[in-house]
Design a protein around this motif. Structure first.
Motif, mmCIF file in Angstrom:
data_model
loop_
_atom_site.group_PDB
_atom_site.id
_atom_site.type_symbol
_atom_site.label_atom_id
_atom_site.label_comp_id
_atom_site.label_asym_id
_atom_site.label_seq_id
_atom_site.Cartn_x
_atom_site.Cartn_y
_atom_site.Cartn_z
ATOM 1 N N ILE A 4 -31.023 -2.896 -7.843
ATOM 2 C CA ILE A 4 -31.463 -4.242 -8.070
ATOM 3 C C ILE A 4 -30.747 -5.249 -7.433
ATOM 4 C CG2 ILE A 4 -32.120 -5.956 -9.803
ATOM 5 C CD1 ILE A 4 -32.719 -3.706 -11.824
ATOM 6 N N LEU A 5 -29.586 -5.435 -7.407
ATOM 7 C CA LEU A 5 -28.584 -6.100 -6.889
ATOM 8 C C LEU A 5 -29.124 -6.080 -5.238
ATOM 9 C CD1 LEU A 5 -25.273 -5.650 -8.818
ATOM 10 C CD2 LEU A 5 -26.935 -7.807 -8.801
ATOM 11 N N MET A 6 -28.792 -4.808 -4.587
ATOM 12 C CA MET A 6 -29.257 -4.711 -3.289
ATOM 13 C C MET A 6 -30.546 -5.370 -2.969
ATOM 14 S SD MET A 6 -26.664 -3.268 -1.847
ATOM 15 C CE MET A 6 -27.538 -2.720 -0.278
ATOM 16 N N TYR A 7 -31.558 -5.063 -3.920
ATOM 17 C CA TYR A 7 -32.947 -5.723 -3.519
ATOM 18 C C TYR A 7 -33.005 -7.213 -3.519
ATOM 19 C CZ TYR A 7 -37.780 -6.516 -4.418
ATOM 20 O OH TYR A 7 -39.086 -7.153 -4.301
ATOM 21 N N LEU A 8 -32.142 -7.864 -4.626
ATOM 22 C CA LEU A 8 -32.206 -9.130 -4.327
ATOM 23 C C LEU A 8 -31.410 -9.648 -3.312
ATOM 24 C CD1 LEU A 8 -31.354 -9.913 -8.341
ATOM 25 C CD2 LEU A 8 -33.532 -10.433 -6.965
ATOM 26 N N PHE A 9 -30.277 -9.247 -3.107
ATOM 27 C CA PHE A 9 -29.380 -9.541 -1.861
ATOM 28 C C PHE A 9 -30.344 -9.510 -0.581
ATOM 29 C CE2 PHE A 9 -26.347 -9.533 1.365
ATOM 30 C CZ PHE A 9 -25.506 -10.580 1.044
ATOM 31 N N ASN A 11 -33.763 -9.166 -0.227
ATOM 32 C CA ASN A 11 -34.909 -9.847 -0.176
ATOM 33 C C ASN A 11 -34.878 -11.550 -0.431
ATOM 34 O OD1 ASN A 11 -36.881 -7.632 0.476
ATOM 35 N ND2 ASN A 11 -36.125 -7.110 -1.571
ATOM 36 N N TYR A 12 -33.712 -11.882 -1.084
ATOM 37 C CA TYR A 12 -33.776 -13.324 -1.161
ATOM 38 C C TYR A 12 -32.490 -13.936 -0.519
ATOM 39 C CZ TYR A 12 -37.290 -12.856 -4.669
ATOM 40 O OH TYR A 12 -38.358 -12.530 -5.130
ATOM 41 N N ILE A 13 -31.431 -13.358 -0.775
ATOM 42 C CA ILE A 13 -30.099 -14.116 -0.201
ATOM 43 C C ILE A 13 -29.757 -14.059 1.145
ATOM 44 C CG2 ILE A 13 -27.612 -14.062 -0.686
ATOM 45 C CD1 ILE A 13 -27.995 -13.137 -3.550
ATOM 46 N N HIS A 14 -29.892 -12.616 1.635
ATOM 47 C CA HIS A 14 -29.374 -12.368 3.026
ATOM 48 C C HIS A 14 -30.451 -12.651 3.905
ATOM 49 C CE1 HIS A 14 -28.595 -9.500 6.337
ATOM 50 N NE2 HIS A 14 -27.239 -10.205 6.052
ATOM 51 N N SER A 15 -31.870 -12.775 3.405
ATOM 52 C CA SER A 15 -32.785 -12.944 4.357
ATOM 53 C C SER A 15 -33.074 -14.550 4.156
ATOM 54 C CB SER A 15 -34.177 -12.477 3.921
ATOM 55 O OG SER A 15 -34.651 -12.945 2.590
ATOM 56 N N GLU A 16 -32.070 -15.326 3.472
ATOM 57 C CA GLU A 16 -32.364 -16.753 3.496
ATOM 58 C C GLU A 16 -33.631 -17.385 2.952
ATOM 59 O OE1 GLU A 16 -31.025 -18.757 7.172
ATOM 60 O OE2 GLU A 16 -29.266 -17.377 7.283
ATOM 61 N N THR A 17 -34.298 -16.533 2.251
ATOM 62 C CA THR A 17 -35.546 -17.136 1.619
ATOM 63 C C THR A 17 -35.136 -17.797 0.385
ATOM 64 O OG1 THR A 17 -36.629 -14.921 2.210
ATOM 65 C CG2 THR A 17 -37.694 -16.001 0.204
ATOM 66 N N GLU A 18 -35.827 -18.910 0.017
ATOM 67 C CA GLU A 18 -35.474 -19.759 -1.199
ATOM 68 C C GLU A 18 -35.331 -18.777 -2.425
ATOM 69 O OE1 GLU A 18 -37.270 -23.497 -3.638
ATOM 70 O OE2 GLU A 18 -37.568 -23.390 -1.405
ATOM 71 N N VAL A 19 -34.337 -18.753 -3.154
ATOM 72 C CA VAL A 19 -34.061 -17.985 -4.471
ATOM 73 C C VAL A 19 -34.800 -18.458 -5.571
ATOM 74 C CG1 VAL A 19 -32.424 -16.970 -6.051
ATOM 75 C CG2 VAL A 19 -31.980 -17.336 -3.563
ATOM 76 N N VAL A 20 -35.579 -17.572 -6.215
ATOM 77 C CA VAL A 20 -36.189 -17.735 -7.303
ATOM 78 C C VAL A 20 -35.366 -18.107 -8.509
ATOM 79 C CG1 VAL A 20 -38.239 -17.262 -8.978
ATOM 80 C CG2 VAL A 20 -38.619 -16.618 -6.543
ATOM 81 N N VAL A 21 -35.435 -19.324 -8.884
ATOM 82 C CA VAL A 21 -34.449 -19.644 -10.098
ATOM 83 C C VAL A 21 -34.910 -19.229 -11.700
ATOM 84 C CG1 VAL A 21 -33.015 -21.254 -9.087
ATOM 85 C CG2 VAL A 21 -35.210 -21.871 -10.089
ATOM 86 N N ASP A 22 -36.121 -19.157 -11.749
ATOM 87 C CA ASP A 22 -36.827 -18.841 -12.990
ATOM 88 C C ASP A 22 -36.760 -17.479 -13.305
ATOM 89 O OD1 ASP A 22 -39.199 -17.860 -14.742
ATOM 90 O OD2 ASP A 22 -39.381 -19.979 -14.943
ATOM 91 N N ASP A 24 -37.845 -15.721 -15.643
ATOM 92 C CA ASP A 24 -39.045 -14.888 -16.094
ATOM 93 C C ASP A 24 -39.675 -14.540 -15.001
ATOM 94 O OD1 ASP A 24 -38.178 -15.214 -18.824
ATOM 95 O OD2 ASP A 24 -39.295 -16.870 -19.020
ATOM 96 N N GLU A 25 -39.896 -15.110 -13.884
ATOM 97 C CA GLU A 25 -40.570 -15.001 -12.547
ATOM 98 C C GLU A 25 -39.946 -13.734 -11.995
ATOM 99 O OE1 GLU A 25 -41.944 -18.075 -10.051
ATOM 100 O OE2 GLU A 25 -42.269 -19.538 -11.911
ATOM 101 N N LEU A 26 -38.541 -13.953 -11.918
ATOM 102 C CA LEU A 26 -37.980 -13.069 -11.119
ATOM 103 C C LEU A 26 -37.839 -11.736 -11.707
ATOM 104 C CD1 LEU A 26 -35.951 -12.439 -8.772
ATOM 105 C CD2 LEU A 26 -34.072 -13.117 -10.009
ATOM 106 N N THR A 27 -37.945 -11.537 -13.020
ATOM 107 C CA THR A 27 -37.884 -10.543 -13.800
ATOM 108 C C THR A 27 -39.336 -9.828 -13.593
ATOM 109 O OG1 THR A 27 -36.327 -11.180 -15.582
ATOM 110 C CG2 THR A 27 -37.703 -9.518 -16.129
ATOM 111 N N GLU A 28 -40.333 -10.602 -13.587
ATOM 112 C CA GLU A 28 -41.880 -9.944 -13.529
ATOM 113 C C GLU A 28 -41.920 -9.420 -12.009
ATOM 114 O OE1 GLU A 28 -44.128 -9.390 -15.459
ATOM 115 O OE2 GLU A 28 -42.682 -10.080 -16.938
ATOM 116 N N GLU A 29 -41.268 -10.246 -11.050
ATOM 117 C CA GLU A 29 -41.393 -9.792 -9.520
ATOM 118 C C GLU A 29 -40.653 -8.419 -9.777
ATOM 119 O OE1 GLU A 29 -39.844 -10.661 -5.399
ATOM 120 O OE2 GLU A 29 -40.149 -12.229 -6.490
ATOM 121 N N LEU A 30 -39.542 -8.185 -10.126
ATOM 122 C CA LEU A 30 -38.601 -7.134 -10.061
ATOM 123 C C LEU A 30 -39.318 -5.704 -11.002
ATOM 124 C CD1 LEU A 30 -35.048 -8.613 -10.419
ATOM 125 C CD2 LEU A 30 -35.943 -7.459 -8.432
#
Length: 157
Positions: A4-9, A11-22, A24-30
């Motif tokens: 999950i950490l790798m996925y987040l890194f 798809n969001y952090i490393h790709s410079e995509t805006e990180v979802v801060v909610d 609940d939304e992030l949990t649903e997406e994961l």
């Protein structure tokens, strides 16, 4: 949890995509991506504790930088990180990629991973995640990213 950490890194952090801060939304997406909720909560807590490490009052040992000290690993740390991993941390310190505090942050985050197997490749990703999250370490992050993604040229001896 590490997946999950790798996925987040990636798809969001490393790709410079805006990180979802909610959360609940992030949990649903994961969850839609196929991860289990309990593991998602563990990964999000791991990231929150990484952010907390930047608060020097919560971890005062991170601000004490003895210039001539030697890091002695605990039995638990040696069980988690093999000799090659510990040597790699020393190598990163000698290159200036890690300093005293970022090395301790890396060790702290490694020890909190809920994974039965831990490899040097996993360590490289943890180092990258830590450096990304510590302000003022952009050059070290770039250097580590180069080390992580570089391909060896020629014959290795």
């Amino acid at each position: 949890m590490f997946d999950i950490l790798m996925y987040l890194f990636e798809n969001y952090i490393h790709s410079e995509t805006e990180v979802v801060v909610d959360h609940d939304e992030l949990t649903e997406e994961l969850t839609r991506a196929g991860f289990h909720r309990q593991e998602i909560y563990k990964a999000l807590a791991w990231l929150e504790r990484l952010a907390d490490l930047q608060d020097s009052q919560s971890k005062p040992y991170l601000t004490q930088s003895p210039a001539t000290s030697t890091r002695v690993y605990t039995a638990d740390e040696m069980a988690r990180m093999d000799c090659q991993s510990r040597g790699f941390l020393m190598y990163l310190e000698s290159l200036g990629v890690l300093d005293f505090s970022t090395r301790e942050m890396v060790i702290d985050r490694v020890m909190e991973l809920d994974t039965p197997q831990f490899t040097i490749d996993d360590l490289k990703w943890v180092v990258l995640m830590v450096l990304f999250n510590v302000p003022g370490h952009e050059a070290a992050y770039d250097q580590m990213e180069g080390l992580l993604f570089e391909e060896a040229d020629g014959v290795l001896h």
